[in-house]
Scaffold this motif. Structure first.
Motif, PDB file in Angstrom:
ATOM      1  N   ALA A  12       0.835  -1.211   0.000  1.00 58.21           N
ATOM      2  CA  ALA A  12       0.000   0.000   0.000  1.00 58.21           C
ATOM      3  C   ALA A  12       0.863   1.251   0.000  1.00 58.21           C
ATOM      4  N   HIS A  13       0.559   2.141  -0.928  1.00 61.49           N
ATOM      5  CA  HIS A  13       1.245   3.435  -0.967  1.00 61.49           C
ATOM      6  C   HIS A  13       0.760   4.300   0.199  1.00 61.49           C
ATOM      7  N   TYR A  14       1.637   5.211   0.635  1.00 60.42           N
ATOM      8  CA  TYR A  14       1.305   6.119   1.739  1.00 60.42           C
ATOM      9  C   TYR A  14       0.060   6.964   1.481  1.00 60.42           C
ATOM     10  N   TYR A  15      -0.376   7.089   0.241  1.00 60.91           N
ATOM     11  CA  TYR A  15      -1.538   7.919  -0.074  1.00 60.91           C
ATOM     12  C   TYR A  15      -2.854   7.125  -0.065  1.00 60.91           C
ATOM     13  N   GLN A  16      -2.774   5.830   0.248  1.00 64.83           N
ATOM     14  CA  GLN A  16      -3.998   5.021   0.254  1.00 64.83           C
ATOM     15  C   GLN A  16      -4.862   5.329   1.479  1.00 64.83           C
ATOM     16  N   GLY A  26       4.651   2.174   1.853  1.00 62.87           N
ATOM     17  CA  GLY A  26       5.859   2.863   1.415  1.00 62.87           C
ATOM     18  C   GLY A  26       5.607   3.774   0.247  1.00 62.87           C
ATOM     19  N   ASP A  27       6.715   4.316  -0.287  1.00 68.68           N
ATOM     20  CA  ASP A  27       6.605   5.099  -1.514  1.00 68.68           C
ATOM     21  C   ASP A  27       6.679   4.132  -2.698  1.00 68.68           C
ATOM     22  N   SER A  28       6.496   4.665  -3.889  1.00 66.33           N
ATOM     23  CA  SER A  28       6.327   3.778  -5.043  1.00 66.33           C
ATOM     24  C   SER A  28       7.572   2.923  -5.278  1.00 66.33           C
ATOM     25  N   PHE A  29       8.747   3.494  -5.048  1.00 66.42           N
ATOM     26  CA  PHE A  29       9.950   2.733  -5.356  1.00 66.42           C
ATOM     27  C   PHE A  29      10.228   1.644  -4.322  1.00 66.42           C
ATOM     28  N   PHE A  41       0.825   3.501 -12.560  1.00 68.84           N
ATOM     29  CA  PHE A  41       2.265   3.442 -12.862  1.00 68.84           C
ATOM     30  C   PHE A  41       3.028   2.703 -11.766  1.00 68.84           C
ATOM     31  N   MET A  42       2.508   2.716 -10.559  1.00 71.25           N
ATOM     32  CA  MET A  42       3.183   2.036  -9.446  1.00 71.25           C
ATOM     33  C   MET A  42       3.080   0.519  -9.600  1.00 71.25           C
ATOM     34  N   GLY A  43       1.896   0.064 -10.011  1.00 70.32           N
ATOM     35  CA  GLY A  43       1.718  -1.359 -10.298  1.00 70.32           C
ATOM     36  C   GLY A  43       2.651  -1.786 -11.422  1.00 70.32           C
ATOM     37  N   ALA A  97      13.541  10.598 -16.026  1.00 71.70           N
ATOM     38  CA  ALA A  97      12.090  10.526 -15.801  1.00 71.70           C
ATOM     39  C   ALA A  97      11.805  10.259 -14.335  1.00 71.70           C
ATOM     40  N   TYR A  98      10.931  11.057 -13.811  1.00 71.01           N
ATOM     41  CA  TYR A  98      10.376  10.821 -12.468  1.00 71.01           C
ATOM     42  C   TYR A  98       9.682   9.458 -12.508  1.00 71.01           C
ATOM     43  N   ILE A  99       9.697   8.770 -11.391  1.00 71.92           N
ATOM     44  CA  ILE A  99       9.084   7.436 -11.344  1.00 71.92           C
ATOM     45  C   ILE A  99       7.585   7.495 -11.663  1.00 71.92           C
ATOM     46  N   ASN A 100       6.977   8.678 -11.499  1.00 77.20           N
ATOM     47  CA  ASN A 100       5.566   8.878 -11.870  1.00 77.20           C
ATOM     48  C   ASN A 100       5.413   8.969 -13.382  1.00 77.20           C
ATOM     49  N   THR A 101       5.719   7.880 -14.077  1.00 77.12           N
ATOM     50  CA  THR A 101       5.570   7.805 -15.533  1.00 77.12           C
ATOM     51  C   THR A 101       5.145   6.393 -15.897  1.00 77.12           C
ATOM     52  N   THR A 156      13.254   9.216  -8.143  1.00 80.96           N
ATOM     53  CA  THR A 156      12.091   9.454  -7.293  1.00 80.96           C
ATOM     54  C   THR A 156      12.246  10.861  -6.719  1.00 80.96           C
ATOM     55  N   SER A 157      11.260  11.295  -5.957  1.00 80.76           N
ATOM     56  CA  SER A 157      11.415  12.615  -5.342  1.00 80.76           C
ATOM     57  C   SER A 157      12.491  12.567  -4.255  1.00 80.76           C
ATOM     58  N   ALA A 158      12.822  11.362  -3.793  1.00 84.06           N
ATOM     59  CA  ALA A 158      13.852  11.234  -2.748  1.00 84.06           C
ATOM     60  C   ALA A 158      15.269  11.373  -3.310  1.00 84.06           C
ATOM     61  N   VAL A 162       6.999  20.006   3.274  1.00 81.37           N
ATOM     62  CA  VAL A 162       6.349  20.115   1.961  1.00 81.37           C
ATOM     63  C   VAL A 162       7.002  19.197   0.925  1.00 81.37           C
ATOM     64  N   HIS A 163       6.162  18.681   0.057  1.00 86.35           N
ATOM     65  CA  HIS A 163       6.611  17.809  -1.030  1.00 86.35           C
ATOM     66  C   HIS A 163       6.999  18.675  -2.239  1.00 86.35           C
ATOM     67  N   PRO A 164       8.100  18.337  -2.927  1.00 83.86           N
ATOM     68  CA  PRO A 164       8.524  19.160  -4.074  1.00 83.86           C
ATOM     69  C   PRO A 164       7.619  19.075  -5.298  1.00 83.86           C
ATOM     70  N   GLU A 165       6.523  18.314  -5.238  1.00 83.54           N
ATOM     71  CA  GLU A 165       5.520  18.378  -6.315  1.00 83.54           C
ATOM     72  C   GLU A 165       4.650  19.628  -6.163  1.00 83.54           C
ATOM     73  N   CYS A 166       4.777  20.327  -5.047  1.00 85.44           N
ATOM     74  CA  CYS A 166       4.025  21.576  -4.881  1.00 85.44           C
ATOM     75  C   CYS A 166       4.695  22.677  -5.707  1.00 85.44           C
ATOM     76  N   GLY A 221      10.802  17.490   1.052  1.00 87.89           N
ATOM     77  CA  GLY A 221      11.237  16.129   0.743  1.00 87.89           C
ATOM     78  C   GLY A 221      10.115  15.232   0.261  1.00 87.89           C
ATOM     79  N   SER A 222      10.513  14.025  -0.131  1.00 90.62           N
ATOM     80  CA  SER A 222       9.565  12.995  -0.584  1.00 90.62           C
ATOM     81  C   SER A 222       8.706  12.556   0.596  1.00 90.62           C
ATOM     82  N   THR A 223       7.717  11.738   0.335  1.00 92.63           N
ATOM     83  CA  THR A 223       6.864  11.233   1.422  1.00 92.63           C
ATOM     84  C   THR A 223       7.725  10.531   2.474  1.00 92.63           C
ATOM     85  N   THR A 224       8.601   9.655   2.019  1.00 90.19           N
ATOM     86  CA  THR A 224       9.459   8.909   2.941  1.00 90.19           C
ATOM     87  C   THR A 224      10.316   9.868   3.762  1.00 90.19           C
TER      88      THR A 224
HETATM   89  O1  CIZ Z   1       7.138   7.943  -5.443  1.00 91.73           O
HETATM   90  C1  CIZ Z   1       6.158   8.092  -4.719  1.00 91.73           C
HETATM   91  O2  CIZ Z   1       5.726   7.210  -4.014  1.00 91.73           O
HETATM   92  C2  CIZ Z   1       5.428   9.361  -4.733  1.00 91.73           C
HETATM   93  C3  CIZ Z   1       4.409   9.521  -5.746  1.00 91.73           C
HETATM   94  C4  CIZ Z   1       5.664  10.336  -3.862  1.00 91.73           C
HETATM   95  C5  CIZ Z   1       6.748  10.330  -2.886  1.00 91.73           C
HETATM   96  O3  CIZ Z   1       7.259  11.411  -2.560  1.00 91.73           O
HETATM   97  O4  CIZ Z   1       7.119   9.285  -2.370  1.00 91.73           O
END
Ligand code: CIZ
Ligand code: SF4
Length: 303
Positions: free
Chosen positions: A24-28, A40-43, A64-66, A112-116, A129-131, A197-201, A213-216
């Motif tokens: 499960a991703h942290y955003y679930q 965890g994060d996607s990676f 994309f995570m799957g 490429a960011y992993i979000n692809t 990744t963002s990390a 704050v996350h750098p996607e902002c 930083g990244s979620t992690t």
């Molecule tokens: O790679 C991820 O899981 C995403 C989308 C965000 C993050 O910062 O971990």
């Protein structure tokens, strides 16, 4: 609550029968993070998929995570609760557009960011990744970088590198919604809180961060910090792990709109159903997966 208990029991039973694990991703939703074998994060989750002895991976996140899990674990079955859970940011770049940009900049390397999607990863020199984005960009042996798809993360990275970055105009609808005004209002209401704050902002919002930083990285920072109160600038599902790690600390999400609708498409009912039907399954063509895997593996070599 009674219904959730029954669903959780059914999922536990099915997991045994199928020899499956749940990632499960942290955003679930909390209900999914509660039953996950790994959060965890996607990676990190893609790596868990590759390392497990399970035959079946239930990947609770977005498409994309799957795919990343399937790319790193090609011999395992990867199923998802709902195939409509996509990532609008990942969908903002397509193969034709990226190829055209590569023709315009023949000496540039693609990061490429992993979000692809897997298709984009297959057209990429190296993923990040963002990390690890800054380290990855600085590791590339070219002065020119084509960066896809997130313009906000691209802008953030460009401040830590001398390389010329050609930045794609994609963004995350959810993180991009957060404004300077939102953050200022929250700061006024919670003067003792730090803003993480996350750098996607947006760049002007990221600039306000006490920590970026990244979620992690945000989860680690808040856990280890002496500060007792945080304003959080990333997706609201992250609250599950933040509160679990530090039940005594206060976490205020910067707005109530920091919710990714795609992430919330998944629920317990759909997890149970996909374990029953073993559908929908993630499929990545072998030639695409082989190329995409190289771009992920190159990232792993960056120290
Ligand atoms: O790679 C991820 O899981 C995403 C989308 C965000 C993050 O910062 O971990
Ligand atoms: Fe994509 Fe943003 Fe949702 Fe993450 S939060 S899955 S980047 S839309």
């Amino acid at each position: 609550a009674e219904q959730n208990r029954e669903l959780k029991e059914r999922i536990a039973q099915l997991k045994k029968e199928r020899n499956a694990i749940i990632l499960a991703h942290y955003y679930q939703r909390d209900e999914i993070q509660e039953i996950a074998d790994f959060r965890g994060d996607s990676f990190l989750l893609a790596q868990k998929a590759a390392q497990t002895d399970a035959d079946v991976i239930v990947f609770c996140g977005v498409h994309f995570m799957g795919e990343s899990a399937k790319i790193l674990a090609p011999n395992k079955k990867v199923i998802i609760p709902d195939e409509r859970a996509g990532c609008p940011m990942a969908d903002m770049v397509n193969v034709e557009g990226l190829r055209a940009l590569k023709r315009q900049h023949p000496n540039a390397k693609v990061v490429a960011y992993i979000n692809t999607s897997a298709d984009i990863k297959a057209e990429t020199d190296i993923c990040c990744t963002s990390a690890n984005a800054v380290k990855v960009v600085n590791s590339v042996d070219s002065d020119e970088i084509i960066w896809v798809p997130d313009k906000n993360l691209g802008d953030y990275v460009s401040k830590f590198t001398n390389k010329k970055m050609i930045i794609w105009e994609g963004y995350c609808n959810t993180h991009d919604m957060l404004t300077v005004k939102d953050v200022e209002e929250m700061r006024a209401a919670h003067p003792n809180a730090q803003f993480v704050v996350h750098p996607e902002c947006r760049p002007e919002v990221v600039k306000l961060g006490d920590f970026v930083g990244s979620t992690t990285a945000i989860i680690k920072y808040c856990k280890e910090s002496d500060c007792q109160e945080f304003i959080v600038g990333t997706e609201d599902g992250t609250g599950y792990q933040l509160r679990k790690d530090s039940p005594e600390k206060k976490f205020h999400f910067a707005t109530k709109y920091l919710v990714c609708p795609n992430m919330k498409v998944n629920n317990l009912k759909k997890v149970a159903r996909c374990l029953e039907t073993m559908q929908p399954e993630i499929y990545v063509p072998e030639d695409v997966a082989d190329k995409a895997r190289l771009s992920l593996e190159r990232m792993l070599l960056v120290k």
